[in-house]
Design a protein around this motif. Structure first.
Motif, PDB file in Angstrom:
ATOM      1  N   GLU A 191     -20.775  -2.659  23.074  1.00 34.96           N
ATOM      2  CA  GLU A 191     -21.478  -1.853  22.083  1.00 34.96           C
ATOM      3  C   GLU A 191     -20.967  -2.155  20.667  1.00 34.96           C
ATOM      4  O   GLU A 191     -19.835  -2.577  20.472  1.00 34.96           O
ATOM      5  CB  GLU A 191     -21.298  -0.362  22.388  1.00 34.96           C
ATOM      6  N   ASP A 192     -21.832  -1.881  19.698  1.00 32.64           N
ATOM      7  CA  ASP A 192     -21.502  -2.178  18.311  1.00 32.64           C
ATOM      8  C   ASP A 192     -20.320  -1.349  17.814  1.00 32.64           C
ATOM      9  O   ASP A 192     -19.483  -1.841  17.036  1.00 32.64           O
ATOM     10  CB  ASP A 192     -22.720  -1.925  17.407  1.00 32.64           C
ATOM     11  N   TYR A 193     -20.243  -0.069  18.231  1.00 33.10           N
ATOM     12  CA  TYR A 193     -19.176   0.778  17.709  1.00 33.10           C
ATOM     13  C   TYR A 193     -17.802   0.331  18.208  1.00 33.10           C
ATOM     14  O   TYR A 193     -16.801   0.538  17.531  1.00 33.10           O
ATOM     15  CB  TYR A 193     -19.421   2.250  18.055  1.00 33.10           C
ATOM     16  N   VAL A 194     -17.748  -0.324  19.361  1.00 34.26           N
ATOM     17  CA  VAL A 194     -16.466  -0.845  19.850  1.00 34.26           C
ATOM     18  C   VAL A 194     -16.065  -2.072  19.034  1.00 34.26           C
ATOM     19  O   VAL A 194     -14.901  -2.214  18.629  1.00 34.26           O
ATOM     20  CB  VAL A 194     -16.556  -1.193  21.340  1.00 34.26           C
ATOM     21  N   ARG A 195     -17.022  -2.948  18.766  1.00 31.81           N
ATOM     22  CA  ARG A 195     -16.717  -4.124  17.943  1.00 31.81           C
ATOM     23  C   ARG A 195     -16.345  -3.719  16.525  1.00 31.81           C
ATOM     24  O   ARG A 195     -15.461  -4.320  15.910  1.00 31.81           O
ATOM     25  CB  ARG A 195     -17.922  -5.073  17.945  1.00 31.81           C
ATOM     26  N   THR A 196     -17.004  -2.683  16.008  1.00 31.06           N
ATOM     27  CA  THR A 196     -16.681  -2.210  14.665  1.00 31.06           C
ATOM     28  C   THR A 196     -15.267  -1.640  14.615  1.00 31.06           C
ATOM     29  O   THR A 196     -14.507  -1.891  13.660  1.00 31.06           O
ATOM     30  CB  THR A 196     -17.685  -1.129  14.225  1.00 31.06           C
ATOM     31  N   ALA A 197     -14.909  -0.865  15.629  1.00 37.66           N
ATOM     32  CA  ALA A 197     -13.557  -0.307  15.687  1.00 37.66           C
ATOM     33  C   ALA A 197     -12.519  -1.410  15.764  1.00 37.66           C
ATOM     34  O   ALA A 197     -11.453  -1.328  15.131  1.00 37.66           O
ATOM     35  CB  ALA A 197     -13.430   0.627  16.894  1.00 37.66           C
ATOM     36  N   ASP A 198     -12.827  -2.453  16.511  1.00 40.36           N
ATOM     37  CA  ASP A 198     -11.896  -3.581  16.615  1.00 40.36           C
ATOM     38  C   ASP A 198     -11.793  -4.321  15.278  1.00 40.36           C
ATOM     39  O   ASP A 198     -10.714  -4.752  14.865  1.00 40.36           O
ATOM     40  CB  ASP A 198     -12.363  -4.522  17.721  1.00 40.36           C
ATOM     41  N   ALA A 199     -12.935  -4.470  14.585  1.00 42.42           N
ATOM     42  CA  ALA A 199     -12.932  -5.168  13.292  1.00 42.42           C
ATOM     43  C   ALA A 199     -12.173  -4.384  12.228  1.00 42.42           C
ATOM     44  O   ALA A 199     -11.605  -4.971  11.296  1.00 42.42           O
ATOM     45  CB  ALA A 199     -14.367  -5.414  12.837  1.00 42.42           C
TER      46      ALA A 199
END
Length: 335
Positions: free
Chosen positions: A230-238
Motif C-alpha cells: 500500500e502507498d501509506y506503507v511506502r510513504t512511511a518508509d520514505a
C-alpha cells in the motif's frame, strides 16, 4: 458505538431465533415422532401417550414452539438419555474442560501463526516462506484424530515425556473454582496442580491447534503481503520511520482485520475438533460427551450442544465485530 452494538445484538438474536426454529423442526421431524426416539422399542401405548402429554405434543404447533422456546431460555434441555442427568448439568460440568482446551489451542495457533505468517511475508521467496507455506498445507491435510493419536504414541507412550490421557494425574487433589484446572491451580496457590494440568493439556492442545495454526499462517502471510504494497506503507518508509513503527502502526494493525475475522471463526470451530481430540485423550470435556450422545442417539444432549455452540459463535462474532473499530478507525466512521 453503542448503537452499532445494539444493532448487532438484535441481528444475532434473530439468528438464534432462526436456529431455534430449525431445531424445533428437526425435533418434530424425527422418524416416528420424538416419543419413538425417547422411549425404548418395547414401550407400551400408555407410555407413549403419557410422554406425548408430558411433552405437550398434542398441543398446536405454535404452542409447542412457544414452550420449546421457553425451555431454551430457562436452559432446560431435558434429561440426557445416556446418563439420565439434566443436559444443562452435563454441559455445565464438561464445558470448562473444552473451554480450557480450546483456549490453549487458540493461544498456540495465534502465538505461533501470526509471527510465522508475518516472517513468511517479509521473507517472501526464501526457504522460510517455503517452509511456512508447506507446513501450513500439511497442517490442513492431516486429520486431527490421526495427529492426536501420533502425538500420543510418540511423546506419551514411546518417549514418556507427557501424560497419555485425562486432565490430571490419578489421585490428584485440587480445589475447583472455575473448572479450568490450570487457572484454578494458580488462583488457589496449588502450583503443582497447575503444572500437572498444563502437562496434560500440551498434547491435546497441539493436536487441536494444528488446523487453526495452518490457516492463521496463510491468512497472516496473505494479509501482510497486501498491506506492505500500500502507498501509506511506502510513504512511511520514505519518511524514515523506524521499522518497528511501520510494522506495528501501519502493517500489522491494518493486516489484523482479516486475521481477527478468521480467529473468531476458528475459535468457534474448535469445539467441533474437540470432539475427536478429547476422545483420543479421554479429556472429559464436552466433546467426549457429544461423541457418546451421537453414537447413542441422545437427541436432547445433541440439541443442548448445538444451542451452546451457537451462542458461543454469536458471542465470538460480536466480539470480532466490535474489535474492528479498535483496529481500524475507518470502521468506526462507517458505523
Amino acid at each position: 458505538m453503542l448503537r452499532y452494538t445494539v444493532k448487532r445484538l438484535l441481528q444475532l438474536s434473530v439468528a438464534l431465533l432462526g436456529l431455534s426454529l430449525l431445531l424445533f423442526a428437526w425435533f418434530k421431524a424425527l422418524p416416528g415422532g420424538p416419543e419413538n426416539r425417547l422411549l425404548p422399542e418395547n414401550a407400551t401405548d400408555q407410555q407413549r401417550e403419557a410422554l406425548r402429554a408430558s411433552l405437550g405434543l398434542d398441543d398446536p404447533v405454535w404452542v409447542q414452539y412457544g414452550e420449546f422456546l421457553g425451555r431454551i431460555v430457562r436452559l432446560d434441555f431435558g434429561s440426557s438419555l445416556s446418563s439420565g442427568r439434566p443436559v444443562a448439568t452435563e454441559l455445565a460440568d464438561r464445558l470448562p474442560a473444552t473451554i480450557e482446551l480450546s483456549l490453549a489451542a487458540m493461544l498456540i495457533a495465534v502465538g505461533v501463526g501470526i509471527p510465522l505468517g508475518y516472517l513468511a511475508a517479509k521473507r517472501r521467496g526464501t526457504w522460510l516462506d517455503f517452509t511456512a507455506v508447506s507446513g501450513s498445507l500439511l497442517g490442513t491435510c492431516i486429520p486431527i484424530f490421526f495427529l492426536a493419536a501420533m502425538l500420543k504414541v510418540v511423546f506419551a507412550q514411546e518417549l514418556g515425556l507427557l501424560p497419555t490421557a485425562f486432565r490430571l494425574s490419578a489421585g490428584a487433589q485440587y480445589t475447583d473454582v472455575t473448572g479450568l484446572r490450570v487457572l484454578d491451580g494458580l488462583i488457589t496457590g496449588e502450583f503443582d496442580v497447575a503444572w500437572d494440568a498444563l502437562l496434560h493439556l500440551v498434547l491435546p492442545a497441539i493436536a487441536l491447534a494444528s488446523i487453526p495454526l495452518a490457516v492463521i499462517v496463510r491468512i497472516t502471510r496473505a494479509s501482510v503481503l497486501d498491506v506492505v504494497g500500500e502507498d501509506y506503507v511506502r510513504t512511511a518508509d520514505a519518511k524514515g520511520l523506524k521499522p518497528a513503527t511501520i510494522r506495528g502502526r501501519h502493517v500489522m494493525r491494518n493486516a489484523m482485520l482479516p486475521i481477527a475475522t478468521i480467529i473468531g471463526l476458528l475459535l468457534g470451530s474448535l469445539f467441533a475438533g474437540a470432539v475427536l481430540t478429547e476422545s483420543v485423550f479421554a479429556f472429559g470435556g464436552i466433546g467426549s460427551f457429544v461423541y457418546q450422545a451421537t453414537t447413542e442417539r441422545d437427541y436432547p444432549a445433541l440439541m443442548g450442544f448445538i444451542l451452546v455452540i451457537a451462542v458461543f459463535y454469536v458471542v465470538i462474532n460480536l466480539i470480532v465485530d466490535l474489535s474492528y473499530g479498535f483496529l481500524d478507525p475507518r470502521v468506526r466512521v462507517r458505523k
